[in-house]
Design a protein around this motif. Structure first.
Motif, PDB file in Angstrom:
ATOM      1  N   GLY A  14       0.830  -1.206   0.000  1.00  0.00           N
ATOM      2  CA  GLY A  14       0.000   0.000   0.000  1.00  0.00           C
ATOM      3  C   GLY A  14       0.863   1.253   0.000  1.00  0.00           C
ATOM      4  N   GLU A  15       0.249   2.391  -0.190  1.00  0.00           N
ATOM      5  CA  GLU A  15       0.984   3.658  -0.311  1.00  0.00           C
ATOM      6  C   GLU A  15       1.912   3.932   0.864  1.00  0.00           C
ATOM      7  OE1 GLU A  15      -1.318   7.087  -1.325  1.00  0.00           O
ATOM      8  OE2 GLU A  15      -2.557   5.949  -2.715  1.00  0.00           O
ATOM      9  N   GLU A  16       1.455   3.659   2.077  1.00  0.00           N
ATOM     10  CA  GLU A  16       2.249   3.982   3.268  1.00  0.00           C
ATOM     11  C   GLU A  16       3.480   3.096   3.432  1.00  0.00           C
ATOM     12  OE1 GLU A  16      -0.044   4.221   6.830  1.00  0.00           O
ATOM     13  OE2 GLU A  16      -1.636   5.367   5.871  1.00  0.00           O
ATOM     14  N   CYS A  17       3.399   1.859   2.980  1.00  0.00           N
ATOM     15  CA  CYS A  17       4.488   0.904   3.231  1.00  0.00           C
ATOM     16  C   CYS A  17       5.231   0.463   1.976  1.00  0.00           C
ATOM     17  CB  CYS A  17       3.921  -0.338   3.918  1.00  0.00           C
ATOM     18  SG  CYS A  17       3.171   0.000   5.519  1.00  0.00           S
ATOM     19  N   ALA A  18       4.878   0.985   0.820  1.00  0.00           N
ATOM     20  CA  ALA A  18       5.443   0.496  -0.441  1.00  0.00           C
ATOM     21  C   ALA A  18       6.966   0.584  -0.469  1.00  0.00           C
ATOM     22  CB  ALA A  18       4.840   1.245  -1.624  1.00  0.00           C
ATOM     23  N   ALA A  19       7.527   1.701  -0.041  1.00  0.00           N
ATOM     24  CA  ALA A  19       8.985   1.862  -0.070  1.00  0.00           C
ATOM     25  C   ALA A  19       9.669   0.869   0.871  1.00  0.00           C
ATOM     26  CB  ALA A  19       9.363   3.292   0.287  1.00  0.00           C
ATOM     27  N   LEU A  20       9.082   0.656   2.049  1.00  0.00           N
ATOM     28  CA  LEU A  20       9.646  -0.307   2.999  1.00  0.00           C
ATOM     29  C   LEU A  20       9.534  -1.733   2.451  1.00  0.00           C
ATOM     30  CD1 LEU A  20      10.900  -0.965   5.723  1.00  0.00           C
ATOM     31  CD2 LEU A  20       8.604  -0.962   6.705  1.00  0.00           C
ATOM     32  N   PHE A  21       8.381  -2.055   1.870  1.00  0.00           N
ATOM     33  CA  PHE A  21       8.182  -3.374   1.263  1.00  0.00           C
ATOM     34  C   PHE A  21       9.237  -3.615   0.178  1.00  0.00           C
ATOM     35  CE2 PHE A  21       6.225  -5.755  -2.304  1.00  0.00           C
ATOM     36  CZ  PHE A  21       6.161  -6.999  -1.715  1.00  0.00           C
ATOM     37  N   LEU A  22       9.467  -2.612  -0.658  1.00  0.00           N
ATOM     38  CA  LEU A  22      10.448  -2.758  -1.720  1.00  0.00           C
ATOM     39  C   LEU A  22      11.861  -2.882  -1.151  1.00  0.00           C
ATOM     40  CD1 LEU A  22      10.783  -3.003  -4.727  1.00  0.00           C
ATOM     41  CD2 LEU A  22      10.981  -0.523  -4.854  1.00  0.00           C
TER      42      LEU A  22
END
Length: 73
Positions: A14-22
């Motif tokens: 999702g938008e809030e966690c996308a960078a962390l997920f990546l």
């Protein structure tokens, strides 16, 4: 290898966690998404291609519901 189900993927990508997920996915040799919708699978491929345009993506599916993901890759 990162293995993630559809419900968790909905939050992680999702938008809030996308960078962390990546960032976590970058540390893995492979990411396996299971029990996820075709749109979610395509979104993961799109996320990688958008935030990491130099990366090569490969999408493998076993049915017609995987067409969107494969076409995105």
């Amino acid at each position: 290898v990162l293995v993630i189900d559809g419900a968790t993927l909905a939050c992680a990508a999702g938008e809030e966690c996308a960078a962390l997920f990546l960032a976590v996915a970058r540390l893995c040799k492979a990411v396996v998404c299971y029990r996820s919708s075709p749109a979610q699978k395509a979104a993961v491929v799109n996320l990688v291609q958008t935030l990491e345009p130099e990366r090569v993506t490969l999408a493998v599916g076993d049915g017609a519901n995987d067409v969107a993901m494969i076409q995105t890759a």
